[in-house]
Design a protein around this motif. Structure first.
Motif, PDB file in Angstrom:
ATOM      1  N   TYR A   1      43.662  35.452  37.933  1.00 14.90           N
ATOM      2  CA  TYR A   1      44.776  36.404  37.941  1.00 14.90           C
ATOM      3  C   TYR A   1      45.748  36.161  39.094  1.00 14.90           C
ATOM      4  CZ  TYR A   1      43.025  39.020  33.994  1.00 14.90           C
ATOM      5  OH  TYR A   1      42.646  39.383  32.724  1.00 14.90           O
ATOM      6  N   ALA A   2      45.285  35.527  40.150  1.00 13.56           N
ATOM      7  CA  ALA A   2      46.208  35.117  41.219  1.00 13.56           C
ATOM      8  C   ALA A   2      47.184  34.084  40.683  1.00 13.56           C
ATOM      9  CB  ALA A   2      45.417  34.553  42.402  1.00 13.56           C
ATOM     10  N   ASP A   3      46.679  33.183  39.851  1.00 16.29           N
ATOM     11  CA  ASP A   3      47.543  32.185  39.219  1.00 16.29           C
ATOM     12  C   ASP A   3      48.524  32.853  38.260  1.00 16.29           C
ATOM     13  OD1 ASP A   3      48.149  29.314  38.646  1.00 16.29           O
ATOM     14  OD2 ASP A   3      47.453  29.867  36.644  1.00 16.29           O
TER      15      ASP A   3
ATOM     16  N   LYS B   1      49.705  35.792  38.571  1.00 15.81           N
ATOM     17  CA  LYS B   1      50.721  36.473  39.390  1.00 15.81           C
ATOM     18  C   LYS B   1      51.765  35.470  39.890  1.00 15.81           C
ATOM     19  CE  LYS B   1      51.177  40.009  42.935  1.00 15.81           C
ATOM     20  NZ  LYS B   1      52.019  39.387  43.963  1.00 15.81           N
ATOM     21  N   LYS B   2      51.301  34.282  40.287  1.00 19.35           N
ATOM     22  CA  LYS B   2      52.239  33.259  40.744  1.00 19.35           C
ATOM     23  C   LYS B   2      53.201  32.852  39.634  1.00 19.35           C
ATOM     24  CE  LYS B   2      49.141  30.367  42.487  1.00 19.35           C
ATOM     25  NZ  LYS B   2      48.583  29.143  43.176  1.00 19.35           N
ATOM     26  N   LYS B   3      52.717  32.904  38.390  1.00 19.67           N
ATOM     27  CA  LYS B   3      53.544  32.519  37.254  1.00 19.67           C
ATOM     28  C   LYS B   3      54.401  33.673  36.740  1.00 19.67           C
ATOM     29  CE  LYS B   3      50.305  28.968  35.660  1.00 19.67           C
ATOM     30  NZ  LYS B   3      49.324  28.570  34.613  1.00 19.67           N
TER      31      LYS B   3
ATOM     32  N   ILE C   1      43.023  34.077  49.477  1.00 17.46           N
ATOM     33  CA  ILE C   1      43.758  34.349  48.229  1.00 17.46           C
ATOM     34  C   ILE C   1      44.892  35.339  48.530  1.00 17.46           C
ATOM     35  CG2 ILE C   1      43.523  34.858  45.764  1.00 17.46           C
ATOM     36  CD1 ILE C   1      40.523  34.585  46.054  1.00 17.46           C
TER      37      ILE C   1
ATOM     38  N   GLU D   1      47.641  35.804  47.196  1.00 20.56           N
ATOM     39  CA  GLU D   1      48.347  36.346  46.028  1.00 20.56           C
ATOM     40  C   GLU D   1      47.894  37.757  45.676  1.00 20.56           C
ATOM     41  OE1 GLU D   1      48.392  31.974  45.968  1.00 20.56           O
ATOM     42  OE2 GLU D   1      46.774  33.446  46.070  1.00 20.56           O
ATOM     43  N   VAL D   2      46.691  38.135  46.102  1.00 23.94           N
ATOM     44  CA  VAL D   2      46.201  39.493  45.851  1.00 23.94           C
ATOM     45  C   VAL D   2      46.995  40.463  46.718  1.00 23.94           C
ATOM     46  CG1 VAL D   2      44.218  41.043  46.036  1.00 23.94           C
ATOM     47  CG2 VAL D   2      43.888  38.687  45.250  1.00 23.94           C
ATOM     48  N   ASP D   3      47.530  41.493  46.099  1.00 22.66           N
ATOM     49  CA  ASP D   3      48.357  42.449  46.838  1.00 22.66           C
ATOM     50  C   ASP D   3      47.545  43.234  47.861  1.00 22.66           C
ATOM     51  OD1 ASP D   3      51.197  42.442  45.566  1.00 22.66           O
ATOM     52  OD2 ASP D   3      49.813  42.337  43.883  1.00 22.66           O
TER      53      ASP D   3
END
Length: 432
Positions: free
Chosen positions: A68-70, A72-74, A98, A100-102
């Protein structure tokens, strides 16, 4: 795409699922559209409830976060939160690895999650859940944490000491579940045996179960995760005499060898374990016992494995699972022992025990051909309805398969069947 929709990804055990369901109710009460483990979801907010118990579970949780981090990046999702056991234990490390995790939250930080979403925790819904299991059954968690000191286990590190929920609170939740259509309660805790000792100064499992059985609409009660030391023997009378309490008990024994049990700090030996099992079977005739064994613990020898194999053959547990030892940081074993048994040896030992158990299960199932049993129907596909007897719990135990071509049944329906055939684990039956 839904900006107001939240998909909760719930990993790990049934206790974790209950936590997810409690949070889902709070989110629902705050006007979010909530789903659980929805594939191809259009939700723009993802909350992952992680497991951090053993190596495989931690790996699954990390892989899910990375997936899910990926996303989010997309730009496929807007917000990614992570909560639960893994987040509780490795918060700082995960936040660095990680980014990307808020935000990472601990195991029970629901109020903080709501605050981060600019919503408020609603006390009126504190004892209510959005059930994600089939609506005819639900898990009922009666305590948190654990006071035991098992060498290999990180649960006390993650969740803390044992905290029993008040009887009144549990009954209130169970009544609400029954009113929503739940017929079967799967009572769970990290340690059922200790329930009540911290809150009432005495073991209260038997008294609690008796009260649960009086709730209108509840027809089956199953007990999961008892501890063999200081076992609450008064529950056996309840199981024997109360028709709503299934003759089923999940009790993790972990090993039989005195050497390994000592290294594990289990507080029991082989002789006392055998006495316990024999007493349970004597006081509750026909009971099904589910247990788990842990192989490859530091210090486990070939002689210990031979002892365990002989024990499994002798005791003939109706249900049994095996886990290879996982070296968990900060546990007594990780600090004081050397994890010197190769992983391939651990896996081979696991396979040895499961091969023995498969034959035990096969022989037991063959004896059930011709038997008449009561089952509850859980699901259906093109060929079969899948049900469970009082001797089987959801997902972890065998099923009873009934032809969907010959019978018209409903999900959640109880029916009486006759067993017509058997495999190593599952049974085949017809409705009578």
């Amino acid at each position: 795409m839904s900006q107001n929709k939240i998909n909760i990804i719930s990993l790990g055990c049934s206790k974790n699922l209950v936590d997810s369901e409690l949070l889902m109710k709070q989110l629902d009460a705050n006007k979010f559209k909530v789903c659980c483990d929805e594939d191809n979801s259009d939700a723009r907010i993802i909350i992952i409830n992680t497991c951090g118990f053993i190596g495989d579970a931690k790996e699954e949780s990390v892989n899910m976060i990375l997936q899910y981090a990926d996303a989010k990046k997309k730009g496929m999702i807007d917000i990614l939160f992570v909560m639960g056991c893994l987040s509780e234990r490795y918060h700082d490390e995960l936040a660095v690895e990680i980014p990307e995790v808020d935000k990472f939250f601990g195991k029970f930080e629901w109020k903080s999650i709501l605050k981060e979403l600019h919503k408020e925790y609603k006390p009126d819904f504190s004892n209510m859940r959005m059930i994600t299991t089939p609506k005819h059954f639900a898990y009922l968690k009666i305590s948190e944490g654990c006071n035991r000191a098992c060498s290999y286990c990180a649960i006390p590190i993650i969740t803390g000491k044992h905290i029993s929920r008040p009887v009144e609170e549990i009954l209130e939740e169970a009544k609400g579940l029954a009113e929503s259509g739940v017929k079967e309660l799967l009572v769970i805790a990290q340690d059922l045996s200790y329930y009540g000792q911290d809150l009432y100064g005495k073991l209260m499992l038997a008294e609690l179960v008796e009260k649960l059985s009086k709730i209108e609409g509840i027809e089956w009660i199953k007990l999961h995760y008892a501890y063999p030391t200081q076992f609450p023997y008064d529950i056996l009378k309840v199981m024997r005499e109360n028709p709503k309490v299934c003759r089923y008990l999940d009790i993790a024994l972990q090993h039989s060898s005195d050497n390994v049990l000592g290294l594990m700090r289990r507080g029991i030996n082989r002789e006392k374990t055998v006495e316990l099992i024999n007493r349970i079977r004597k006081e509750v005739p026909g009971i099904t016992l589910r247990t788990t064994m842990l192989v490859g613990h530091p210090g486990e020898t070939e002689a210990d494995m031979e002892d365990l194999k002989a024990f499994v053959k002798e005791m003939k547990f109706e249900r049994l699972g095996v886990f290879p030892y996982s070296n968990e940081e900060d546990t007594y074993a990780a600090i004081n022992y050397t994890d010197d048994i190769p992983q391939e040896v651990k896996e081979a030992r696991k396979d040895e025990i499961m091969e023995i158990q498969m034959e035990i299960s096969r022989q037991a199932n063959q004896k059930r051909i011709g038997a008449k049993m009561k089952v509850i129907i859980d699901r259906k596909d093109e060929d079969f309805y899948y049900g469970r007897t009082e001797f089987d719990s959801y997902e972890v135990d065998p099923e009873v398969l009934i032809s969907s071509q010959n019978f018209n049944l409903k999900i959640g329906q109880f029916c009486n069947v006759e067993v017509t055939d058997a495999e190593d684990y599952d049974l085949f039956a017809v409705v009578i």
